[in-house]
Design a protein around this motif. Structure first.
Motif, PDB file in Angstrom:
ATOM      1  N   ALA A  55       0.840  -1.113  -0.010  1.00 17.01           N
ATOM      2  CA  ALA A  55       0.040   0.101  -0.136  1.00 17.01           C
ATOM      3  C   ALA A  55       0.786   1.247   0.150  1.00 17.01           C
ATOM      4  O   ALA A  55       0.423   2.193  -0.509  1.00 17.01           O
ATOM      5  N   GLU A  56       2.158   1.184   0.664  1.00 20.60           N
ATOM      6  CA  GLU A  56       2.864   2.477   0.822  1.00 20.60           C
ATOM      7  C   GLU A  56       3.881   2.339  -0.350  1.00 20.60           C
ATOM      8  O   GLU A  56       4.415   3.494  -0.563  1.00 20.60           O
ATOM      9  N   ALA A  57       3.962   1.269  -1.216  1.00 23.25           N
ATOM     10  CA  ALA A  57       4.965   1.545  -2.248  1.00 23.25           C
ATOM     11  C   ALA A  57       4.910   2.760  -3.260  1.00 23.25           C
ATOM     12  O   ALA A  57       5.838   3.515  -3.295  1.00 23.25           O
ATOM     13  N   PRO A  58       3.543   3.062  -3.626  1.00 28.18           N
ATOM     14  CA  PRO A  58       3.630   4.248  -4.575  1.00 28.18           C
ATOM     15  C   PRO A  58       4.113   5.590  -4.020  1.00 28.18           C
ATOM     16  O   PRO A  58       4.624   6.315  -4.493  1.00 28.18           O
ATOM     17  N   TRP A  59       3.789   5.756  -2.550  1.00 27.25           N
ATOM     18  CA  TRP A  59       4.043   6.826  -2.017  1.00 27.25           C
ATOM     19  C   TRP A  59       5.449   6.857  -1.733  1.00 27.25           C
ATOM     20  O   TRP A  59       6.056   8.043  -1.944  1.00 27.25           O
ATOM     21  N   ARG A  60       6.250   5.864  -1.383  1.00 22.74           N
ATOM     22  CA  ARG A  60       7.639   5.946  -0.980  1.00 22.74           C
ATOM     23  C   ARG A  60       8.322   6.210  -2.382  1.00 22.74           C
ATOM     24  O   ARG A  60       9.419   6.702  -2.627  1.00 22.74           O
ATOM     25  N   ALA A  61       7.878   5.506  -3.649  1.00 27.31           N
ATOM     26  CA  ALA A  61       8.526   5.725  -4.950  1.00 27.31           C
ATOM     27  C   ALA A  61       8.534   7.298  -5.292  1.00 27.31           C
ATOM     28  O   ALA A  61       9.391   7.795  -5.789  1.00 27.31           O
ATOM     29  N   MET A  62       7.350   7.861  -4.893  1.00 25.40           N
ATOM     30  CA  MET A  62       7.090   9.280  -5.217  1.00 25.40           C
ATOM     31  C   MET A  62       8.096  10.222  -4.345  1.00 25.40           C
ATOM     32  O   MET A  62       8.590  11.054  -5.124  1.00 25.40           O
ATOM     33  N   ALA A  63       8.308   9.952  -3.046  1.00 29.24           N
ATOM     34  CA  ALA A  63       8.962  10.425  -2.120  1.00 29.24           C
ATOM     35  C   ALA A  63      10.533  10.360  -2.444  1.00 29.24           C
ATOM     36  O   ALA A  63      11.357  11.226  -2.500  1.00 29.24           O
ATOM     37  N   GLU A  64      11.183   9.178  -3.219  1.00 23.13           N
ATOM     38  CA  GLU A  64      12.419   9.130  -3.459  1.00 23.13           C
ATOM     39  C   GLU A  64      12.599   9.643  -4.890  1.00 23.13           C
ATOM     40  O   GLU A  64      13.864  10.000  -4.873  1.00 23.13           O
ATOM     41  N   ALA A  65      11.511   9.775  -5.676  1.00 26.93           N
ATOM     42  CA  ALA A  65      11.716  10.891  -7.021  1.00 26.93           C
ATOM     43  C   ALA A  65      11.599  12.246  -6.551  1.00 26.93           C
ATOM     44  O   ALA A  65      11.838  12.923  -7.587  1.00 26.93           O
ATOM     45  N   GLY A  66      11.243  12.438  -5.551  1.00 29.30           N
ATOM     46  CA  GLY A  66      11.285  14.016  -5.041  1.00 29.30           C
ATOM     47  C   GLY A  66      10.085  14.770  -5.353  1.00 29.30           C
ATOM     48  O   GLY A  66       9.950  15.797  -5.476  1.00 29.30           O
ATOM     49  N   GLU A  67       9.019  13.911  -5.759  1.00 28.96           N
ATOM     50  CA  GLU A  67       7.742  14.493  -5.995  1.00 28.96           C
ATOM     51  C   GLU A  67       7.199  14.676  -4.935  1.00 28.96           C
ATOM     52  O   GLU A  67       6.043  15.533  -5.137  1.00 28.96           O
TER      53      GLU A  67
END
Length: 122
Positions: A55-67
């Motif tokens: 569930a948190e994977a999309p949010w973590r990916a956006m955080a890592e991308a600086g989005e």
């Protein structure tokens, strides 16, 4: 990033599954020979991390991308080994997924970067 580009990771779910979480009780609770309810206010951090990973994977990916900027409340609920529903003998959950007002007040400083100190009441 715009002013609303922050996101808060969900607090870890509580392991409590008793009277504190009546919706989680099986329909036979309280009947003769029914199993005793489980009341453990602590759960291994790894178990909870596994539960929310997808569930948190999309949010973590956006955080890592600086989005987005991800606000992580887990350090307030968990130590290195476990996450806790009780802090200083006060309940931080009123069921297995919703925090109490006590917990919300304890976490409000996490939102200062978004809402400022006036809104957070600090």
């Amino acid at each position: 990033m715009g002013p609303w580009s922050s996101s808060c990771a969900s607090p870890p779910r509580s392991p409590i599954t008793t009277a504190a979480a009546p919706r989680a009780r099986p329909p036979h609770a309280g009947w003769p020979l029914a199993p005793a309810p489980v009341t453990d206010p602590d759960m291994p951090r790894g178990t909870l991390a596994q539960r929310v990973a997808e569930a948190e994977a999309p949010w973590r990916a956006m955080a890592e991308a600086g989005e987005i900027t991800l606000i992580d409340s887990w350090p307030r609920f968990c130590d290195a080994g476990a996450c806790h529903a009780l802090h200083d003998s006060e309940g931080w959950y009123f069921d297995n997924n919703h925090i109490t007002n006590t917990a919300a007040r304890a976490l409000r400083d996490l939102f200062v970067p978004i809402f400022g100190t006036k809104v957070a009441g600090l």
